[in-house]
Design a protein around this motif. Structure first.
Motif, mmCIF file in Angstrom:
data_model
loop_
_atom_site.group_PDB
_atom_site.id
_atom_site.type_symbol
_atom_site.label_atom_id
_atom_site.label_comp_id
_atom_site.label_asym_id
_atom_site.label_seq_id
_atom_site.Cartn_x
_atom_site.Cartn_y
_atom_site.Cartn_z
ATOM 1 N N SER A 195 -1.020 2.645 5.127
ATOM 2 C CA SER A 195 -0.043 2.455 4.057
ATOM 3 C C SER A 195 1.234 1.830 4.601
ATOM 4 C CB SER A 195 0.266 3.793 3.365
ATOM 5 O OG SER A 195 0.818 4.707 4.279
ATOM 6 N N GLY A 217 0.743 5.162 0.164
ATOM 7 C CA GLY A 217 -0.126 6.281 0.488
ATOM 8 C C GLY A 217 0.450 7.600 0.036
ATOM 9 N N ARG A 246 0.841 -1.193 0.000
ATOM 10 C CA ARG A 246 0.000 0.000 0.000
ATOM 11 C C ARG A 246 0.883 1.253 0.000
ATOM 12 N NH1 ARG A 246 -2.787 -1.340 5.414
ATOM 13 N NH2 ARG A 246 -0.566 -1.745 5.762
ATOM 14 N N LYS A 275 -3.016 4.769 -2.695
ATOM 15 C CA LYS A 275 -4.148 5.176 -1.868
ATOM 16 C C LYS A 275 -3.969 6.628 -1.464
ATOM 17 C CE LYS A 275 -6.851 3.870 2.199
ATOM 18 N NZ LYS A 275 -8.112 3.679 1.446
#
Length: 275
Positions: free
Chosen positions: A125, A82, A80, A111
């Motif tokens: 994240s 971010g 993830r 994201k």
């Protein structure tokens, strides 16, 4: 649910519950955390600052639970990434494309998080693309690139026809500032020759809306023009403005097996494009 719907009654409908029951649950939750989580108005509800933080942590908890319940534990979960503003700008697509070629079995999931730390502190994240220094001891950072600044002006304004503009010329125009996750403040200008702040916002969507409406102008990293084009906004170079550092930031205790490979790949892409 109420945050997503902007309404307690709509949230109750989606949950197949009575509105009074949802309101009671919310009141119990606010008593438990000892602060209001929603601001109520005639237009509906929106999260308070505490509410945004609670939602982020709740989302992270649900994600962690889902990870724990997965049956395909032999597969590596998505990494993830971010970001609060414009990801890695013009390098974003190439980083993602290259990663997919080299590591097809591990997804990278971008994201956008309205959080200066790109979702790191809330657990949303694994690594974040940030344009400010990490402020916590357990966070590690690496400078990825220095990014020039541009000014965002309403497309129909007199400024829009100029090829470029300098910082002193902007001091006479009201300024829209993202005080939550932005990179611009009045310190860019000399004291005594500073613009007036027209409005402070929390998200890039609000920032663009105010600029498009002619409320003010905004100074931002050049990647904003690439990542968030807007039909009613023109972006002009500001050559005398100091560049903005772009960092990759991660928690020192993050053990995602793809983390450091992603950092190395991003570093390589930026270096190759810059040549």
């Amino acid at each position: 649910m109420a945050v997503d719907e902007g309404s307690i009654s709509k949230a109750a409908t989606r949950l197949h519950m009575a509105q009074s029951a949802v309101s009671r649950r919310l009141a119990e939750l606010e008593r438990h955390v000892r602060q209001p989580l929603l601001e109520r108005s005639a237009e509906g509800v929106q999260p308070t600052v505490a509410g945004k933080m609670f939602c982020a942590k709740a989302d992270a908890a649900v994600t962690a639970f889902d990870d724990a319940m997965r049956t395909d534990m032999h597969r590596v979960r998505a990494l993830r990434v971010g970001y609060a503003w414009s990801a890695a700008g013009v390098y974003t697509s190439e980083i993602l494309r290259r990663w997919q070629e080299v590591n097809p079995d591990v997804m990278v999931r971008l994201k956008r998080v309205d959080d200066p730390a790109g979702g790191l502190t809330s657990g949303l994240s694994d690594v974040a693309i940030m344009r400010t220094h990490a402020q916590r001891r357990n966070l590690r950072e690496e400078l990825l690139v220095m990014e020039p600044r541009v000014v965002a002006v309403p497309a129909g304004s007199a400024l829009a026809g100029r090829g470029k503009i300098c910082l002193p010329d902007l001091a006479d125009y009201p300024l829209v500032i993202n005080s939550f996750s932005g990179t611009t403040n009045l310190e860019l200008w000399q004291e005594g020759r500073q613009p007036v702040v027209a409005v402070e916002v929390d998200t890039i969507d609000d920032w663009q809306s105010y600029i498009a409406a002619g409320v003010g102008i905004g100074v931002t990293p050049a990647s904003t023009a690439w990542m968030h084009p807007h039909a009613e906004i023109s972006y002009l170079p500001v050559p005398d403005a100091p560049p903005v550092p772009v960092y990759l930031v991660w928690a020192s205790n993050n053990r995602h097996p793809a983390l450091h490979s992603f950092i190395q790949l991003a570093r390589n892409v930026v270096a190759e494009v810059a040549e």
